[in-house]
Motif scaffolding. Structure first.
Motif, PDB file in Angstrom:
ATOM      1  N   ARG A  69       0.807  -1.291  -0.046  1.00 45.47           N
ATOM      2  CA  ARG A  69      -0.055   0.009  -0.061  1.00 45.47           C
ATOM      3  C   ARG A  69       0.979   1.084  -0.049  1.00 45.47           C
ATOM      4  O   ARG A  69       0.321   2.346  -0.608  1.00 45.47           O
ATOM      5  N   LEU A  70       2.050   1.275   0.576  1.00 47.95           N
ATOM      6  CA  LEU A  70       2.832   2.331   0.549  1.00 47.95           C
ATOM      7  C   LEU A  70       3.297   2.847  -0.721  1.00 47.95           C
ATOM      8  O   LEU A  70       3.414   4.036  -1.229  1.00 47.95           O
ATOM      9  N   ILE A  71       3.368   1.850  -1.820  1.00 46.74           N
ATOM     10  CA  ILE A  71       3.795   1.961  -2.946  1.00 46.74           C
ATOM     11  C   ILE A  71       2.839   2.473  -3.907  1.00 46.74           C
ATOM     12  O   ILE A  71       3.017   3.099  -4.693  1.00 46.74           O
ATOM     13  N   HIS A  72       1.425   1.599  -3.539  1.00 44.85           N
ATOM     14  CA  HIS A  72       0.374   1.643  -4.284  1.00 44.85           C
ATOM     15  C   HIS A  72      -0.317   3.084  -4.600  1.00 44.85           C
ATOM     16  O   HIS A  72      -0.851   3.420  -5.462  1.00 44.85           O
ATOM     17  N   GLU A  73      -0.020   3.874  -3.524  1.00 47.57           N
ATOM     18  CA  GLU A  73      -0.457   5.487  -3.517  1.00 47.57           C
ATOM     19  C   GLU A  73      -0.117   5.939  -4.913  1.00 47.57           C
ATOM     20  O   GLU A  73       1.166   5.942  -4.908  1.00 47.57           O
ATOM     21  N   PRO A  74      -0.935   6.741  -5.501  1.00 44.73           N
ATOM     22  CA  PRO A  74      -0.360   7.292  -6.921  1.00 44.73           C
ATOM     23  C   PRO A  74       0.830   8.247  -6.811  1.00 44.73           C
ATOM     24  O   PRO A  74       1.730   7.944  -7.642  1.00 44.73           O
ATOM     25  N   ALA A  75       0.935   9.160  -5.817  1.00 46.29           N
ATOM     26  CA  ALA A  75       1.728  10.023  -5.755  1.00 46.29           C
ATOM     27  C   ALA A  75       3.361   9.372  -5.601  1.00 46.29           C
ATOM     28  O   ALA A  75       4.305   9.611  -5.906  1.00 46.29           O
ATOM     29  N   GLU A 121      10.834   7.197   3.505  1.00 44.66           N
ATOM     30  CA  GLU A 121      12.102   7.027   4.336  1.00 44.66           C
ATOM     31  C   GLU A 121      11.905   6.311   5.642  1.00 44.66           C
ATOM     32  O   GLU A 121      12.595   5.348   5.844  1.00 44.66           O
ATOM     33  N   GLU A 122      10.687   6.311   6.261  1.00 44.22           N
ATOM     34  CA  GLU A 122      10.445   5.645   7.300  1.00 44.22           C
ATOM     35  C   GLU A 122      10.424   4.384   7.193  1.00 44.22           C
ATOM     36  O   GLU A 122      10.654   3.348   7.747  1.00 44.22           O
ATOM     37  N   ALA A 123       9.760   3.956   5.724  1.00 38.01           N
ATOM     38  CA  ALA A 123       9.658   2.634   5.429  1.00 38.01           C
ATOM     39  C   ALA A 123      10.989   1.833   5.158  1.00 38.01           C
ATOM     40  O   ALA A 123      10.999   0.636   4.862  1.00 38.01           O
ATOM     41  N   GLY A 124      11.977   2.778   4.903  1.00 35.41           N
ATOM     42  CA  GLY A 124      13.547   2.312   4.482  1.00 35.41           C
ATOM     43  C   GLY A 124      13.330   1.984   3.044  1.00 35.41           C
ATOM     44  O   GLY A 124      14.369   1.267   2.533  1.00 35.41           O
ATOM     45  N   LEU A 128      16.743   5.275  -3.931  1.00 36.83           N
ATOM     46  CA  LEU A 128      16.170   4.204  -3.522  1.00 36.83           C
ATOM     47  C   LEU A 128      17.123   3.188  -2.851  1.00 36.83           C
ATOM     48  O   LEU A 128      18.401   3.160  -3.176  1.00 36.83           O
ATOM     49  N   THR A 129      16.666   2.675  -1.577  1.00 38.22           N
ATOM     50  CA  THR A 129      17.484   1.757  -0.872  1.00 38.22           C
ATOM     51  C   THR A 129      17.398   0.370  -1.714  1.00 38.22           C
ATOM     52  O   THR A 129      16.711  -0.023  -2.470  1.00 38.22           O
ATOM     53  N   ARG A 130      18.377  -0.464  -1.225  1.00 41.38           N
ATOM     54  CA  ARG A 130      18.166  -1.979  -1.725  1.00 41.38           C
ATOM     55  C   ARG A 130      16.676  -2.464  -1.532  1.00 41.38           C
ATOM     56  O   ARG A 130      16.089  -3.091  -2.313  1.00 41.38           O
ATOM     57  N   ALA A 131      16.227  -2.320  -0.257  1.00 40.63           N
ATOM     58  CA  ALA A 131      14.824  -2.634   0.361  1.00 40.63           C
ATOM     59  C   ALA A 131      13.910  -1.975  -0.619  1.00 40.63           C
ATOM     60  O   ALA A 131      12.769  -2.608  -0.990  1.00 40.63           O
ATOM     61  N   GLY A 132      14.196  -0.800  -1.160  1.00 39.35           N
ATOM     62  CA  GLY A 132      12.996   0.097  -1.801  1.00 39.35           C
ATOM     63  C   GLY A 132      13.147  -0.516  -3.180  1.00 39.35           C
ATOM     64  O   GLY A 132      11.886  -0.675  -3.831  1.00 39.35           O
ATOM     65  N   ARG A 133      14.165  -0.872  -3.982  1.00 39.58           N
ATOM     66  CA  ARG A 133      14.239  -1.456  -5.248  1.00 39.58           C
ATOM     67  C   ARG A 133      13.474  -2.941  -5.292  1.00 39.58           C
ATOM     68  O   ARG A 133      12.820  -3.158  -6.135  1.00 39.58           O
ATOM     69  N   LYS A 134      13.692  -3.551  -4.277  1.00 34.67           N
ATOM     70  CA  LYS A 134      13.096  -4.942  -4.113  1.00 34.67           C
ATOM     71  C   LYS A 134      11.701  -4.770  -4.183  1.00 34.67           C
ATOM     72  O   LYS A 134      10.710  -5.443  -4.697  1.00 34.67           O
ATOM     73  N   ALA A 135      11.252  -3.997  -3.151  1.00 32.93           N
ATOM     74  CA  ALA A 135       9.899  -3.727  -2.976  1.00 32.93           C
ATOM     75  C   ALA A 135       9.080  -3.090  -4.137  1.00 32.93           C
ATOM     76  O   ALA A 135       7.953  -3.693  -4.660  1.00 32.93           O
TER      77      ALA A 135
END
Lengths: 203, 104
Positions: free
Chosen positions: B11-17, B55-58, B77-84
């Motif tokens: 849901r964190l990524i799913h938000e349009p903005a 950032e809070e989500a890493g 983007l962090t590695r976790a961010g790219r993976k997510a």
């Protein structure tokens, strides 16, 4: 974001926009204009005319980077894009060196044989043709296809100069004027599209 | 994909903005605030608040600094961010796979 956008087009459009400032175009145009003027009206300096653009290119590119980043923002491209840039730059350098070697070889061969008929027929347009090849290389390097239009202008100018047996400076002067005008328009549009950000709003 | 799997979309990524911001960061190594604001058309407040959530989500690293006297905020983007983000892309592609569109 348009529905037709993909991650690839997002990156490619952003990369293209990063070269939409017109500074390189203006510099190339003014350089050609200057070389053309020197070739026509300052023949004693014609051989040295290319030195001035070469001297200014490094500070110009540094200034351009600052100008573009202040307005359009800073971005560090992904490794595949940077690798693509390095490959194309190397190809352009190799092509430029080859052109230089072929040009010198041709000059020496013609000089030795004393047969100047080749230069008599295409000589006036030769410089324009060689610069057109460089423009094609820059089109690939910068992913800026307008450079192909510049190459076409140089080729047409070269053909006209060859047929009319005109001074080799004329096609450069004509193409330089056209390219510098396009560059100037691009700079105005860029400044209008990207007003100078007073400050980073997230600071 | 089951309903449970559909609801497992991030849901964190799913938000349009945030999706637009993540998409733009995913195709570069890093970019600053000015670049992202031009790219996305989002307002300063929107970018700041969404980036803070990421950032809070890493998922994103935020680096604040100066270039001369001008402040500059750079996002990556962090590695976790790219993976997510990659997982999210696969999930959405699977979710939307199906027959040809009738409206073409």
């Amino acid at each position: 974001m348009a529905a037709s956008q993909t991650l690839d087009t997002i990156e490619r459009d952003a990369y293209r926009r990063s070269y939409s400032d017109g500074i390189i175009d203006t510099f190339v145009g003014v350089s050609l204009l200057w070389i053309g003027i020197a070739w026509i009206w300052l023949p004693d300096f014609a051989g040295l005319a290319g030195v001035f653009p070469a001297i200014f290119v490094t500070p110009l590119l540094a200034g351009r980077k600052k100008f573009v980043e202040q307005r359009a923002g800073y971005v560090r491209w992904s490794e595949p894009r940077r690798s693509w840039e390095r490959r194309n730059l190397m190809a352009l350098l190799v092509a430029g060196t080859l052109m230089f070697v072929v040009g010198v070889g041709l000059f020496l061969a013609v000089n030795r044989s004393g047969d100047f008929s080749l230069f008599d027929s295409i000589g006036p347009g030769l410089l324009a043709f060689l610069l057109a090849l460089m423009a094609v290389g820059m089109a690939f390097l910068l992913d800026a296809w307008r450079m192909l239009a510049y190459a076409a202008v140089l080729i047409i100018g070269g053909i006209v100069a060859s047929v009319a047996d005109a001074n080799p400076g004329w096609p450069l002067l004509a193409a330089g004027t056209a390219i510098a005008a396009v560059g100037a328009v691009m700079i105005v549009r860029f400044v209008h599209s990207y007003p100078n950000a007073a400050a980073d709003d997230d600071s | 994909m089951t309903t449970a799997e559909q609801s497992s979309l991030d849901r964190l990524i799913h938000e349009p903005a945030r999706l637009v911001l993540m998409s733009n960061l995913a195709v570069v190594d890093e970019a600053d605030f000015v670049f992202l604001s031009h790219q996305t058309g989002l307002t300063a407040g929107n970018i700041s608040s969404h980036m803070a959530r990421l950032e809070e989500a890493g998922y994103v690293v935020i680096a604040k600094g100066f270039v001369g006297k001008r402040p500059r905020t750079v996002y990556r983007l962090t590695r976790a961010g790219r993976k997510a983000f990659d997982v999210y892309r696969v999930q959405v592609a699977e979710l939307l796979a199906g027959p040809e569109l009738r409206t073409q």
